[in-house]
Scaffold this motif. Structure first.
Motif: not given
Length: 320
Positions: A316-320, A78-87, A309-314
Motif C-alpha cells: 500500500e505504501a508503494a502504491i500510494g 548457527k543452525c542454518g537458513m530458512m525463509s519465513l513470510w510475515d503477515k 511487528d513489521v509495520g504497515p503494508d509495504p
C-alpha cells in the motif's frame, strides 16, 4: 638402582645419551605414579566439577535500564537458513540461532580485575576432552563443563552471578543485535574474488592473465611492495561482525532466535550475539525494554513465540 646405573653409563658415552636416559626415567616414574593411583582408586581430576546446570547461589532481580547500561551477550550455534513470510506476505531470509545451555561461568568486577565483564559458556563436553587446568576453572566456579567460552564487557548494573542461565528470552522480537563469528574459509583466491578487482581486458593486449591484479609496485623508488597491498591470498576464516541484525522471532521454549539476513560462519559454528551497539546509542533498549539484566523465569510465565511487528503494508505504501 638400574635406572641410576643406566644414567651413569650413558653419561660416560656422551651428553645426548644422558639426556635421553633422564627423559626415560621421568616417563617411567610418571607411569608408575599413574598405575599406583589407579590401584588406589584415586581420581586425578579436580573435585567439584558440576555435571548439570543449577540455580545460581545469589538470587536474581530485575533492574531498570539506564541510558549507559550494557547487557551481557550469548553464545549461540548457527543452525542454518530458512525463509519465513510475515503477515503481509513478504518473504524474509532467516538465520536460525540455537542457544545451547548458555550459562555465566565467571563474573569479573572492577574491584578485583579492573573492569566489569561476564564470561559465558555454551554447549557441553566430556571430562576427558577438557584439559585439567580448565577442569579446575569449572570446579572453582561450580559450573558444568562447556564447549565454548566467550567474554562480554558489561556495566556494573548488568553483572550476573555465576551459574545464571541466559536463554532466548534474553532478547525480544524487533530489537537489533550484533552477531560475531568466523567466516567460511575459501582457500587461496585471486584478486577478483578476494577483493572484487575488475581484472584485465578480455581480448586485446592480454595473454593468459585476464584475472590477474596487474602491477603491484612503482619504480626503483621505493623499490618495494607496500604492506597491506591487495593481492591474491588466503580468503576467509576471519573474525567478522554483522551489525544491526533484526531479531524477527524468538522461540523461548526451544531457545531459538530467528534473525533476518546472514551471519558469518558454517552451519554448526558458534557465534556471539549481543545488543546492537549503534541501536543502543539511538535508545532502542529504552523503547523496547528487553529484560534487564536478563530474563528471570517465573512459574506464572507462559513461554510463547514472540514475532516482530513489521509495520504497515509495504504494498500500500508503494502504491500510494
Amino acid at each position: 638402582g638400574g635406572w641410576t646405573d643406566a644414567i651413569e653409563a650413558s653419561s660416560a658415552k656422551g651428553f645426548g645419551d644422558a639426556m635421553l636416559a633422564r627423559r626415560l626415567l621421568g616417563n617411567a616414574r610418571s607411569l608408575c605414579a599413574r598405575r599406583w593411583m589407579g590401584s588406589q582408586n584415586l581420581d586425578m581430576e579436580p573435585e567439584g566439577v558440576v555435571e548439570e546446570a543449577g540455580t545460581p547461589a545469589v538470587p536474581l532481580e530485575s533492574r531498570p535500564w539506564s541510558p549507559d547500561s550494557r547487557r551481557c551477550g550469548v553464545v549461540a550455534v548457527k543452525c542454518g537458513m530458512m525463509s519465513l513470510w510475515d503477515k503481509w506476505g513478504v518473504r524474509r531470509p532467516i538465520t536460525v540461532l540455537w542457544i545451547d545451555e548458555c550459562q555465566v561461568t565467571q563474573t569479573k568486577t572492577e574491584e578485583k580485575h579492573g573492569f566489569n565483564s561476564l564470561q559465558v559458556g555454551a554447549g557441553s563436553k566430556k571430562k576427558k576432552q577438557v584439559p585439567t587446568a580448565l577442569l579446575g576453572h569449572y570446579a572453582k566456579h561450580q559450573v558444568p563443563i562447556k564447549r565454548k567460552l566467550a567474554e562480554f564487557q558489561v556495566t556494573r548494573d548488568a553483572l550476573l552471578p555465576e551459574g545464571t542461565e541466559i536463554t532466548a528470552a534474553h532478547f525480544v522480537a524487533g530489537q537489533h543485535v550484533d552477531v560475531t563469528g568466523i567466516t567460511i574459509g575459501k582457500g587461496f583466491q585471486g584478486p577478483m574474488k578476494r577483493h572484487g578487482f575488475k581484472g584485465l581486458p578480455a581480448t586485446h593486449g592480454v595473454s593468459k592473465a585476464h584475472r590477474s591484479h596487474g602491477s603491484t609496485g612503482q619504480c626503483q623508488d621505493p623499490g618495494k611492495v607496500f604492506k597491506g597491498k591487495k593481492m591474491a591470498g588466503q580468503m576467509g576464516k576471519d573474525r567478522r561482525t554483522v551489525q544491526n541484525v533484526m531479531v524477527y522471532q524468538v522461540d523461548p521454549s526451544r531457545n531459538l532466535l530467528y534473525v533476518v539476513g546472514q551471519v558469518p560462519g558454517h552451519k554448526g559454528n558458534f557465534v556471539l550475539v549481543k545488543d546492537a551497539i549503534r541501536k543502543i546509542w539511538e535508545g532502542e533498549h529504552l523503547r523496547l525494554n528487553p529484560p534487564f539484566p536478563t530474563y528471570i523465569p517465573k512459574l506464572e510465565d507462559e513461554l510463547s513465540i514472540d514475532v516482530a511487528d513489521v509495520g504497515p503494508d509495504p504494498y500500500e505504501a508503494a502504491i500510494g
